[in-house]
Design a protein around this motif. Structure first.
Motif, PDB file in Angstrom:
ATOM      1  N   ALA A 143      -6.476   6.345   4.006  1.00  0.00           N
ATOM      2  CA  ALA A 143      -7.498   5.295   3.980  1.00  0.00           C
ATOM      3  C   ALA A 143      -6.907   3.892   3.963  1.00  0.00           C
ATOM      4  O   ALA A 143      -7.457   2.980   4.595  1.00  0.00           O
ATOM      5  CB  ALA A 143      -8.412   5.488   2.767  1.00  0.00           C
ATOM      6  N   LEU A 144      -5.797   3.712   3.237  1.00  0.00           N
ATOM      7  CA  LEU A 144      -5.206   2.374   3.127  1.00  0.00           C
ATOM      8  C   LEU A 144      -4.826   1.783   4.481  1.00  0.00           C
ATOM      9  O   LEU A 144      -5.068   0.588   4.716  1.00  0.00           O
ATOM     10  CB  LEU A 144      -3.989   2.421   2.202  1.00  0.00           C
ATOM     11  N   PRO A 145      -4.254   2.571   5.399  1.00  0.00           N
ATOM     12  CA  PRO A 145      -3.957   1.997   6.723  1.00  0.00           C
ATOM     13  C   PRO A 145      -5.199   1.481   7.450  1.00  0.00           C
ATOM     14  O   PRO A 145      -5.127   0.497   8.197  1.00  0.00           O
ATOM     15  CB  PRO A 145      -3.329   3.184   7.477  1.00  0.00           C
ATOM     16  N   LEU A 146      -6.336   2.129   7.235  1.00  0.00           N
ATOM     17  CA  LEU A 146      -7.567   1.690   7.881  1.00  0.00           C
ATOM     18  C   LEU A 146      -8.123   0.430   7.234  1.00  0.00           C
ATOM     19  O   LEU A 146      -8.660  -0.452   7.911  1.00  0.00           O
ATOM     20  CB  LEU A 146      -8.613   2.813   7.819  1.00  0.00           C
ATOM     21  N   LEU A 147      -7.990   0.329   5.906  1.00  0.00           N
ATOM     22  CA  LEU A 147      -8.535  -0.811   5.176  1.00  0.00           C
ATOM     23  C   LEU A 147      -7.661  -2.054   5.289  1.00  0.00           C
ATOM     24  O   LEU A 147      -8.159  -3.165   5.430  1.00  0.00           O
ATOM     25  CB  LEU A 147      -8.711  -0.448   3.696  1.00  0.00           C
ATOM     26  N   ALA A 148      -6.341  -1.861   5.191  1.00  0.00           N
ATOM     27  CA  ALA A 148      -5.427  -3.006   5.147  1.00  0.00           C
ATOM     28  C   ALA A 148      -4.475  -3.073   6.339  1.00  0.00           C
ATOM     29  O   ALA A 148      -3.601  -3.941   6.377  1.00  0.00           O
ATOM     30  CB  ALA A 148      -4.621  -2.959   3.848  1.00  0.00           C
ATOM     31  N   ASN A 149      -4.637  -2.162   7.282  1.00  0.00           N
ATOM     32  CA  ASN A 149      -3.754  -2.113   8.453  1.00  0.00           C
ATOM     33  C   ASN A 149      -2.288  -1.988   8.046  1.00  0.00           C
ATOM     34  O   ASN A 149      -1.400  -2.632   8.609  1.00  0.00           O
ATOM     35  CB  ASN A 149      -3.958  -3.355   9.337  1.00  0.00           C
ATOM     36  N   ILE A 150      -2.054  -1.160   7.022  1.00  0.00           N
ATOM     37  CA  ILE A 150      -0.700  -0.924   6.524  1.00  0.00           C
ATOM     38  C   ILE A 150      -0.381   0.554   6.688  1.00  0.00           C
ATOM     39  O   ILE A 150      -1.062   1.408   6.120  1.00  0.00           O
ATOM     40  CB  ILE A 150      -0.576  -1.320   5.035  1.00  0.00           C
ATOM     41  N   ARG A 151       0.638   0.842   7.472  1.00  0.00           N
ATOM     42  CA  ARG A 151       1.053   2.234   7.658  1.00  0.00           C
ATOM     43  C   ARG A 151       2.035   2.610   6.567  1.00  0.00           C
ATOM     44  O   ARG A 151       3.067   1.967   6.395  1.00  0.00           O
ATOM     45  CB  ARG A 151       1.696   2.417   9.033  1.00  0.00           C
ATOM     46  N   VAL A 152       1.707   3.635   5.811  1.00  0.00           N
ATOM     47  CA  VAL A 152       2.531   4.054   4.683  1.00  0.00           C
ATOM     48  C   VAL A 152       3.251   5.350   5.030  1.00  0.00           C
ATOM     49  O   VAL A 152       2.615   6.330   5.439  1.00  0.00           O
ATOM     50  CB  VAL A 152       1.679   4.254   3.410  1.00  0.00           C
ATOM     51  N   ASP A 153       4.565   5.349   4.882  1.00  0.00           N
ATOM     52  CA  ASP A 153       5.344   6.566   5.083  1.00  0.00           C
ATOM     53  C   ASP A 153       4.933   7.611   4.050  1.00  0.00           C
ATOM     54  O   ASP A 153       4.603   7.272   2.907  1.00  0.00           O
ATOM     55  CB  ASP A 153       6.833   6.236   4.939  1.00  0.00           C
ATOM     56  N   ALA A 154       4.953   8.886   4.431  1.00  0.00           N
ATOM     57  CA  ALA A 154       4.486   9.948   3.542  1.00  0.00           C
ATOM     58  C   ALA A 154       5.284   9.990   2.239  1.00  0.00           C
ATOM     59  O   ALA A 154       4.715  10.169   1.157  1.00  0.00           O
ATOM     60  CB  ALA A 154       4.565  11.301   4.257  1.00  0.00           C
ATOM     61  N   GLU A 155       6.587   9.828   2.342  1.00  0.00           N
ATOM     62  CA  GLU A 155       7.429   9.865   1.137  1.00  0.00           C
ATOM     63  C   GLU A 155       7.092   8.716   0.198  1.00  0.00           C
ATOM     64  O   GLU A 155       6.957   8.899  -1.011  1.00  0.00           O
ATOM     65  CB  GLU A 155       8.893   9.804   1.534  1.00  0.00           C
ATOM     66  N   TRP A 156       6.927   7.514   0.775  1.00  0.00           N
ATOM     67  CA  TRP A 156       6.581   6.364  -0.054  1.00  0.00           C
ATOM     68  C   TRP A 156       5.167   6.481  -0.613  1.00  0.00           C
ATOM     69  O   TRP A 156       4.906   6.050  -1.742  1.00  0.00           O
ATOM     70  CB  TRP A 156       6.731   5.071   0.749  1.00  0.00           C
ATOM     71  N   ALA A 157       4.271   7.065   0.160  1.00  0.00           N
ATOM     72  CA  ALA A 157       2.908   7.286  -0.348  1.00  0.00           C
ATOM     73  C   ALA A 157       2.942   8.200  -1.564  1.00  0.00           C
ATOM     74  O   ALA A 157       2.220   7.976  -2.543  1.00  0.00           O
ATOM     75  CB  ALA A 157       2.039   7.896   0.748  1.00  0.00           C
ATOM     76  N   ALA A 158       3.801   9.226  -1.517  1.00  0.00           N
ATOM     77  CA  ALA A 158       3.926  10.138  -2.648  1.00  0.00           C
ATOM     78  C   ALA A 158       4.489   9.425  -3.869  1.00  0.00           C
ATOM     79  O   ALA A 158       3.990   9.587  -4.993  1.00  0.00           O
ATOM     80  CB  ALA A 158       4.827  11.314  -2.264  1.00  0.00           C
ATOM     81  N   ILE A 159       5.532   8.615  -3.666  1.00  0.00           N
ATOM     82  CA  ILE A 159       6.158   7.903  -4.791  1.00  0.00           C
ATOM     83  C   ILE A 159       5.186   6.905  -5.402  1.00  0.00           C
ATOM     84  O   ILE A 159       5.030   6.838  -6.631  1.00  0.00           O
ATOM     85  CB  ILE A 159       7.446   7.198  -4.327  1.00  0.00           C
ATOM     86  N   VAL A 160       4.521   6.122  -4.556  1.00  0.00           N
ATOM     87  CA  VAL A 160       3.566   5.116  -5.058  1.00  0.00           C
ATOM     88  C   VAL A 160       2.420   5.787  -5.809  1.00  0.00           C
ATOM     89  O   VAL A 160       1.992   5.311  -6.872  1.00  0.00           O
ATOM     90  CB  VAL A 160       3.039   4.254  -3.894  1.00  0.00           C
ATOM     91  N   THR A 161       1.932   6.889  -5.272  1.00  0.00           N
ATOM     92  CA  THR A 161       0.856   7.610  -5.948  1.00  0.00           C
ATOM     93  C   THR A 161       1.302   8.094  -7.319  1.00  0.00           C
ATOM     94  O   THR A 161       0.555   7.978  -8.304  1.00  0.00           O
ATOM     95  CB  THR A 161       0.400   8.820  -5.104  1.00  0.00           C
ATOM     96  N   LEU A 162       2.516   8.632  -7.402  1.00  0.00           N
ATOM     97  CA  LEU A 162       3.004   9.129  -8.688  1.00  0.00           C
ATOM     98  C   LEU A 162       3.223   7.985  -9.668  1.00  0.00           C
ATOM     99  O   LEU A 162       2.994   8.146 -10.875  1.00  0.00           O
ATOM    100  CB  LEU A 162       4.303   9.919  -8.487  1.00  0.00           C
ATOM    101  N   ILE A 163       3.660   6.842  -9.171  1.00  0.00           N
ATOM    102  CA  ILE A 163       3.814   5.663 -10.039  1.00  0.00           C
ATOM    103  C   ILE A 163       2.466   5.274 -10.629  1.00  0.00           C
ATOM    104  O   ILE A 163       2.332   5.069 -11.847  1.00  0.00           O
ATOM    105  CB  ILE A 163       4.411   4.479  -9.246  1.00  0.00           C
ATOM    106  N   ILE A 164       1.474   5.141  -9.768  1.00  0.00           N
ATOM    107  CA  ILE A 164       0.149   4.719 -10.217  1.00  0.00           C
ATOM    108  C   ILE A 164      -0.472   5.759 -11.141  1.00  0.00           C
ATOM    109  O   ILE A 164      -1.070   5.419 -12.172  1.00  0.00           O
ATOM    110  CB  ILE A 164      -0.762   4.464  -8.999  1.00  0.00           C
ATOM    111  N   ASN A 165      -0.333   7.036 -10.784  1.00  0.00           N
ATOM    112  CA  ASN A 165      -0.947   8.104 -11.572  1.00  0.00           C
ATOM    113  C   ASN A 165      -0.274   8.250 -12.934  1.00  0.00           C
ATOM    114  O   ASN A 165      -0.955   8.240 -13.973  1.00  0.00           O
ATOM    115  CB  ASN A 165      -0.875   9.415 -10.791  1.00  0.00           C
ATOM    116  N   SER A 166       1.044   8.391 -12.950  1.00  0.00           N
ATOM    117  CA  SER A 166       1.739   8.558 -14.233  1.00  0.00           C
ATOM    118  C   SER A 166       1.628   7.308 -15.081  1.00  0.00           C
ATOM    119  O   SER A 166       1.551   7.379 -16.319  1.00  0.00           O
ATOM    120  CB  SER A 166       3.212   8.913 -14.002  1.00  0.00           C
ATOM    121  N   GLY A 167       1.583   6.128 -14.428  1.00  0.00           N
ATOM    122  CA  GLY A 167       1.454   4.874 -15.174  1.00  0.00           C
ATOM    123  C   GLY A 167       0.193   4.820 -16.011  1.00  0.00           C
ATOM    124  O   GLY A 167       0.191   4.303 -17.136  1.00  0.00           O
ATOM    125  N   ALA A 168      -0.902   5.372 -15.488  1.00  0.00           N
ATOM    126  CA  ALA A 168      -2.163   5.357 -16.232  1.00  0.00           C
ATOM    127  C   ALA A 168      -2.070   6.218 -17.491  1.00  0.00           C
ATOM    128  O   ALA A 168      -2.543   5.823 -18.567  1.00  0.00           O
ATOM    129  CB  ALA A 168      -3.298   5.855 -15.338  1.00  0.00           C
TER     130      ALA A 168
END
Length: 218
Positions: free
Chosen positions: A77-102
């Motif tokens: 969804a983020l690429p459609l909303l912000a026109n940012i293409r996220v690599d799968a590996e980085w998407a996984a890392i960022v998701t884990l950062i945000i999720n574990s951070g909460a």
């Protein structure tokens, strides 16, 4: 059907490659998650009401949605909303950062608020600025209390990394699925994957136990 150990032997290089990817995602996810969670936790415990409210909304949104939905949103969804293409590996890392951070935010907040307010008052009576009170007086006591729940969160995040199979990250579970699809030896492959996860979580639990034992106040 007999259990064939040679199947595991042949699959081991690919499984180890997936294991390294799992370790990489988990390490950086937890590293970033701890920084984000510590900042959010301190803000919720001692910050300005507005900043505390923002942190509380962040925690509520992340804890209220599945991690699979979060990674799908970031990756698709983020690429459609912000026109940012996220690599799968980085998407996984960022998701884990945000999720574990909460979740770490709640651990940090609870640990900080569990410290007797007399320690804070003693630091203030000595004329220490708040950041020194936090880092040198409250922080060490709170950190000892954080270790067990932090250990649980580390193990949960490690296992959650397997869910990133949905965006094609070549972590351990994905590698196991691809190998099994090629040789149809589900028993051997998934047994090997399970054993590797048990080894990883066991080493993580042992390391955290040693840290807890070392920091324990006798």
């Amino acid at each position: 059907m007999e259990f064939d150990w040679t199947v595991i032997e042949g699959a081991l290089p690919n499984l180890l490659e997936g294991t390294l990817m799992t370790i990489k995602i988990t390490f950086w996810g937890l590293f970033g998650g701890f920084l984000l969670g510590a900042l959010s936790g301190v803000t919720r415990a001692y910050g300005h009401p507005i900043l505390s409210g923002i942190a509380q909304v962040y925690v509520a949104i992340i804890r209220g949605t599945p991690i699979v939905v979060q990674v799908m949103f970031i990756y698709f969804a983020l690429p459609l909303l912000a026109n940012i293409r996220v690599d799968a590996e980085w998407a996984a890392i960022v998701t884990l950062i945000i999720n574990s951070g909460a979740y770490i935010s709640e651990i940090v907040r609870g640990a900080l608020l569990s410290v007797h307010k007399g320690l804070k008052e003693a630091g203030q009576a000595m004329g220490l600025p708040f950041h020194k009170i936090l880092f040198h007086i409250i922080g060490p006591v709170a950190f000892r209390r954080m270790i067990p729940p932090l250990g649980n969160q580390c193990i949960i995040s490690l296992k959650d990394s397997s869910l990133f199979i949905v965006i094609g990250v070549a972590e351990l579970t994905r590698q196991g699925q691809e190998i099994m699809a090629s040789n149809f030896r589900a028993v051997e492959i998934w047994s090997a994957v399970a054993i590797i996860y048990l080894i990883l979580t066991g080493l993580m639990a042992l390391s955290l136990h040693l840290v807890e034992k070392r920091m324990r106040i006798l």
